[in-house]
Design a protein around this motif. Structure first.
Motif, PDB file in Angstrom:
ATOM      1  N   LYS A 270      24.284  -7.550 -16.909  1.00  0.00           N
ATOM      2  CA  LYS A 270      25.111  -7.846 -18.072  1.00  0.00           C
ATOM      3  C   LYS A 270      24.351  -8.599 -19.158  1.00  0.00           C
ATOM      4  N   LYS A 271      23.430  -9.456 -18.734  1.00  0.00           N
ATOM      5  CA  LYS A 271      22.674 -10.269 -19.686  1.00  0.00           C
ATOM      6  C   LYS A 271      21.447  -9.555 -20.239  1.00  0.00           C
ATOM      7  N   GLY A 272      21.259  -8.312 -19.814  1.00  0.00           N
ATOM      8  CA  GLY A 272      20.118  -7.544 -20.293  1.00  0.00           C
ATOM      9  C   GLY A 272      18.855  -7.752 -19.497  1.00  0.00           C
ATOM     10  N   ALA A 273      18.939  -8.534 -18.427  1.00  0.00           N
ATOM     11  CA  ALA A 273      17.762  -8.769 -17.590  1.00  0.00           C
ATOM     12  C   ALA A 273      17.420  -7.486 -16.821  1.00  0.00           C
ATOM     13  N   ILE A 274      16.172  -7.093 -16.884  1.00  0.00           N
ATOM     14  CA  ILE A 274      15.714  -5.857 -16.246  1.00  0.00           C
ATOM     15  C   ILE A 274      14.843  -6.197 -15.044  1.00  0.00           C
ATOM     16  N   GLU A 275      15.130  -5.539 -13.947  1.00  0.00           N
ATOM     17  CA  GLU A 275      14.344  -5.707 -12.729  1.00  0.00           C
ATOM     18  C   GLU A 275      13.730  -4.364 -12.357  1.00  0.00           C
ATOM     19  N   ASN A 276      12.410  -4.305 -12.321  1.00  0.00           N
ATOM     20  CA  ASN A 276      11.713  -3.065 -12.006  1.00  0.00           C
ATOM     21  C   ASN A 276      11.216  -3.066 -10.564  1.00  0.00           C
ATOM     22  N   SER A 277      11.298  -1.903  -9.931  1.00  0.00           N
ATOM     23  CA  SER A 277      10.759  -1.734  -8.578  1.00  0.00           C
ATOM     24  C   SER A 277       9.609  -0.728  -8.651  1.00  0.00           C
ATOM     25  N   TYR A 278       8.432  -1.168  -8.213  1.00  0.00           N
ATOM     26  CA  TYR A 278       7.235  -0.331  -8.290  1.00  0.00           C
ATOM     27  C   TYR A 278       6.741   0.050  -6.893  1.00  0.00           C
ATOM     28  N   ALA A 279       6.042   1.166  -6.850  1.00  0.00           N
ATOM     29  CA  ALA A 279       5.434   1.596  -5.593  1.00  0.00           C
ATOM     30  C   ALA A 279       4.257   0.685  -5.252  1.00  0.00           C
ATOM     31  N   THR A 280       4.045   0.537  -3.963  1.00  0.00           N
ATOM     32  CA  THR A 280       2.918  -0.264  -3.474  1.00  0.00           C
ATOM     33  C   THR A 280       1.824   0.682  -2.976  1.00  0.00           C
ATOM     34  N   ASN A 281       0.853   0.125  -2.303  1.00  0.00           N
ATOM     35  CA  ASN A 281      -0.218   0.965  -1.747  1.00  0.00           C
ATOM     36  C   ASN A 281       0.048   1.317  -0.283  1.00  0.00           C
ATOM     37  N   ARG A 282       1.313   1.182   0.160  1.00  0.00           N
ATOM     38  CA  ARG A 282       1.639   1.403   1.571  1.00  0.00           C
ATOM     39  C   ARG A 282       2.018   2.844   1.897  1.00  0.00           C
ATOM     40  N   GLY A 283       2.136   3.698   0.882  1.00  0.00           N
ATOM     41  CA  GLY A 283       2.622   5.055   1.122  1.00  0.00           C
ATOM     42  C   GLY A 283       1.716   5.859   2.036  1.00  0.00           C
ATOM     43  N   ILE A 284       2.322   6.622   2.951  1.00  0.00           N
ATOM     44  CA  ILE A 284       1.523   7.418   3.886  1.00  0.00           C
ATOM     45  C   ILE A 284       1.579   8.912   3.552  1.00  0.00           C
ATOM     46  N   PHE A 285       2.269   9.265   2.442  1.00  0.00           N
ATOM     47  CA  PHE A 285       2.358  10.681   2.074  1.00  0.00           C
ATOM     48  C   PHE A 285       2.257  10.812   0.554  1.00  0.00           C
ATOM     49  N   GLU A 286       1.207  10.232  -0.010  1.00  0.00           N
ATOM     50  CA  GLU A 286       1.073  10.177  -1.462  1.00  0.00           C
ATOM     51  C   GLU A 286       0.471  11.440  -2.068  1.00  0.00           C
ATOM     52  N   SER A 287      -0.025  12.345  -1.241  1.00  0.00           N
ATOM     53  CA  SER A 287      -0.666  13.533  -1.791  1.00  0.00           C
ATOM     54  C   SER A 287      -0.027  14.848  -1.342  1.00  0.00           C
ATOM     55  N   GLY A 288       0.639  14.872  -0.198  1.00  0.00           N
ATOM     56  CA  GLY A 288       1.276  16.102   0.264  1.00  0.00           C
ATOM     57  C   GLY A 288       2.455  16.497  -0.618  1.00  0.00           C
ATOM     58  N   LYS A 289       2.806  17.783  -0.588  1.00  0.00           N
ATOM     59  CA  LYS A 289       3.917  18.274  -1.412  1.00  0.00           C
ATOM     60  C   LYS A 289       5.261  17.798  -0.868  1.00  0.00           C
ATOM     61  N   ILE A 290       6.221  17.595  -1.809  1.00  0.00           N
ATOM     62  CA  ILE A 290       7.567  17.189  -1.419  1.00  0.00           C
ATOM     63  C   ILE A 290       8.597  17.965  -2.226  1.00  0.00           C
ATOM     64  N   ALA A 291       9.635  18.410  -1.535  1.00  0.00           N
ATOM     65  CA  ALA A 291      10.803  19.026  -2.180  1.00  0.00           C
ATOM     66  C   ALA A 291      12.028  18.235  -1.732  1.00  0.00           C
ATOM     67  N   VAL A 292      12.942  17.972  -2.676  1.00  0.00           N
ATOM     68  CA  VAL A 292      14.154  17.208  -2.379  1.00  0.00           C
ATOM     69  C   VAL A 292      15.356  18.118  -2.605  1.00  0.00           C
ATOM     70  N   LEU A 293      16.274  18.158  -1.617  1.00  0.00           N
ATOM     71  CA  LEU A 293      17.468  18.993  -1.716  1.00  0.00           C
ATOM     72  C   LEU A 293      18.679  18.126  -2.048  1.00  0.00           C
TER      73      LEU A 293
END
Length: 531
Positions: A270-293
């Motif tokens: 409500k006050k305009g405060a923005i909270e961002n969530s960023y990716a870390t370096n923990r991902g184990i599937f950062e290069s393989g293909k992904i499809a979302v249904l």
């Protein structure tokens, strides 16, 4: 046809309510502090009115019920997702999202007015005590569990209980034509978020998620690791029918696919405060293909995950426009054990899109706009989806995407019409198929339990009676749908459902996924790209 007159499906883990609960939740897991006790005229007015009713009203009145009505009335004026949850309902809502509950561990139908076990939970307390598929549970601690007047709520209360507590069951075992007494020690029963994780070809893994609960990321990560070891370099994440849940779980899942520093989601209060969530370096599937249904029931956390994948150009979204819930709730517990879940922020995808659809109508039509989408044609034709040019955004690589209500897929896959040949799949995935198979097993469980998977397949495909019986079964239940030209598909789903009830859920998916229209579209697209 009114199926509820003949059957009542009752599964302890409450899978049938997951979509509604997911949208009800859709909140961050931290809770609000109790609000300041600043007294204003509005509060004084409500308190004085309640005092007057208590002291002066001519009849006895339960003022708690009046308070509940007042709270609901206030919240209904805000938005569709700010809700009051009474004490008696809160435990059940929380339980479904905690990843486990305490019970005896059986899945069952109320079949012909009897609580009949479909299958005990593997390694659960009932299986350990000797309960078998097909058993009728007649009494629990001398309380009758059969008869037309037994309500689901009563069954829940009787079969659930304290961890480690014992319940004495009287069971009728039809296959042996005898009654027996069984003592079951209640234990934690897992409520899984991941329905199945399996390979559908040498390279492609498939993971279906039914909601975003406390254990979802842990289950999902385990599935990713397992499938990678099996050679997966492409993955399909199925969020169809997933009404959402905890935002944090969607963020953690997206982190597995995105590179460090890529934006996953942002929230604005409500006050305009923005909270961002960023990716870390923990991902184990950062290069393989992904499809979302996705489909029209995919909401909240499902949309956060899909939006992060789409806006970062990490993968493609298949299916139909999602539900459109972009509001974030936090929970405030009240003194009487009830709770309020209040909308405190909006979330935005990495490109800046708000996925929240309009909610001038905060009632039933908001939650169930299937008919509106059906009538507009958008469930069957991509160009019937209305988009506003003023809500045009760009992905990381400059592709155009739209806000204003739901995630619009990159690859549209229409809803299957029940009257079309493709639409027969909807029937074959329905409860009617489950009921038919259960009843056939119940007729001769000893015979079916003696079959291996190969022998079961031969029994179903080489015996005309199963196809003919199922055709008659749907007619008897009021559906006049021709299956004459769909024999192979019908037999495939019969084989799959028999396999699920005799063996395990994974076999069901392995048998049916090759017939799934969205899966076919993903695999066809991938094949064309490789060419």
């Amino acid at each position: 046809m009114n199926k509820s007159n003949k059957y009542s499906v009752f599964i302890p883990i409450v899978i049938a309510t997951i979509f509604a609960i997911g949208m009800l939740l859709g909140y961050k897991m931290n809770t609000l502090n109790q609000p300041d006790s600043n007294v204003n005229s509005g509060k004084n007015k409500i308190n004085r009115l309640l005092d007057l009713i208590n002291k002066e009203y001519v009849d006895e009145v339960n003022t708690d019920s009046i308070v509940n009505l007042t709270v609901n009335g206030i919240l209904e004026k805000l938005d569709p997702h700010s809700v009051y949850i009474p004490k008696e309902e809160l435990a059940q809502v929380n339980e479904s999202m905690e990843g486990n509950f305490v019970g005896i561990g059986v899945n069952f139908y109320m079949y012909k007015d009897s609580l009949t076990v479909i299958k005990p939970v593997k390694n659960g307390p009932s299986e350990k005590a000797g309960i078998k598929a097909g058993d009728r549970i007649l009494f629990a601690n001398k309380q009758q569990l059969f008869g037309k007047k037994v309500k689901n709520e009563k069954l829940f209360k009787i079969l659930k209980g304290e961890l480690g507590s014992k319940v004495n069951l009287v069971v009728y075992r039809k296959s042996e034509n005898r009654k027996l007494s069984v003592v079951v020690t209640r234990d934690l029963i897992p409520v899984n978020s991941v329905d199945v994780a399996t390979m559908i070809d040498a390279n492609t893994g498939y993971i279906k998620i039914n909601r975003f609960a406390e254990t979802t990321y842990k289950e999902f990560h385990k599935a990713l690791v397992t499938l990678k070891k099996q050679g997966m370099n492409e993955v399909i994440v199925d969020l169809r029918g997933n009404g959402g849940g905890y935002l944090e779980m969607a963020v953690a899942m997206a982190d597995e696919f995105l590179k460090k520093g890529e934006l996953i989601v942002k929230t604005k209060n409500k006050k305009g405060a923005i909270e961002n969530s960023y990716a870390t370096n923990r991902g184990i599937f950062e290069s393989g293909k992904i499809a979302v249904l996705l489909d029209e029931s995919s909401a909240s956390a499902s949309e956060i995950f899909a939006g992060a994948i789409q806006d970062n150009d990490r993968g493609l979204i298949y299916g139909r426009r999602s539900f459109g819930k972009g509001l974030v709730q936090k929970e405030m517990k009240l003194d009487d054990g009830s709770a309020v879940r209040l909308t405190v922020a909006r979330y935005f995808t990495p490109s800046g899109r708000s996925i929240q659809k309009p909610y001038l109508d905060k009632g039933e039509n908001y939650f169930n706009d299937f008919e509106k989408r059906f009538n507009s044609g958008e469930l069957y034709k991509a160009d019937s989806i209305k988009v506003a040019d003023s809500l045009k955004f760009k992905t990381k690589k400059g592709r155009i995407v739209y806000g204003g209500g739901g995630i619009i897929p990159d690859i549209f896959v229409p809803l299957e019409d029940i009257h079309s040949e493709e639409g027969i799949t909807l029937l074959l995935q329905s409860d009617l198929m489950n009921y038919y198979v259960f009843e056939k097993l119940d007729e001769n469980r000893k015979f079916f339990n003696s079959l291996t998977q190969d022998k079961l397949k031969k029994e179903i495909f080489s015996n005309e009676k199963y196809f003919n019986q199922f055709r008659q079964y749907i007619i008897n239940n009021g559906l006049l749908i021709s299956l004459v030209h769909q024999k192979e598909k019908v037999l495939t789903y019969l084989y799959a459902e028999f396999s699920r009830q005799i063996f395990n859920d994974q076999l069901y998916y392995q048998i049916t996924l090759p017939n799934d229209k969205m899966i076919k579209k993903v695999l066809e697209k991938d094949k064309n790209i490789k060419k």
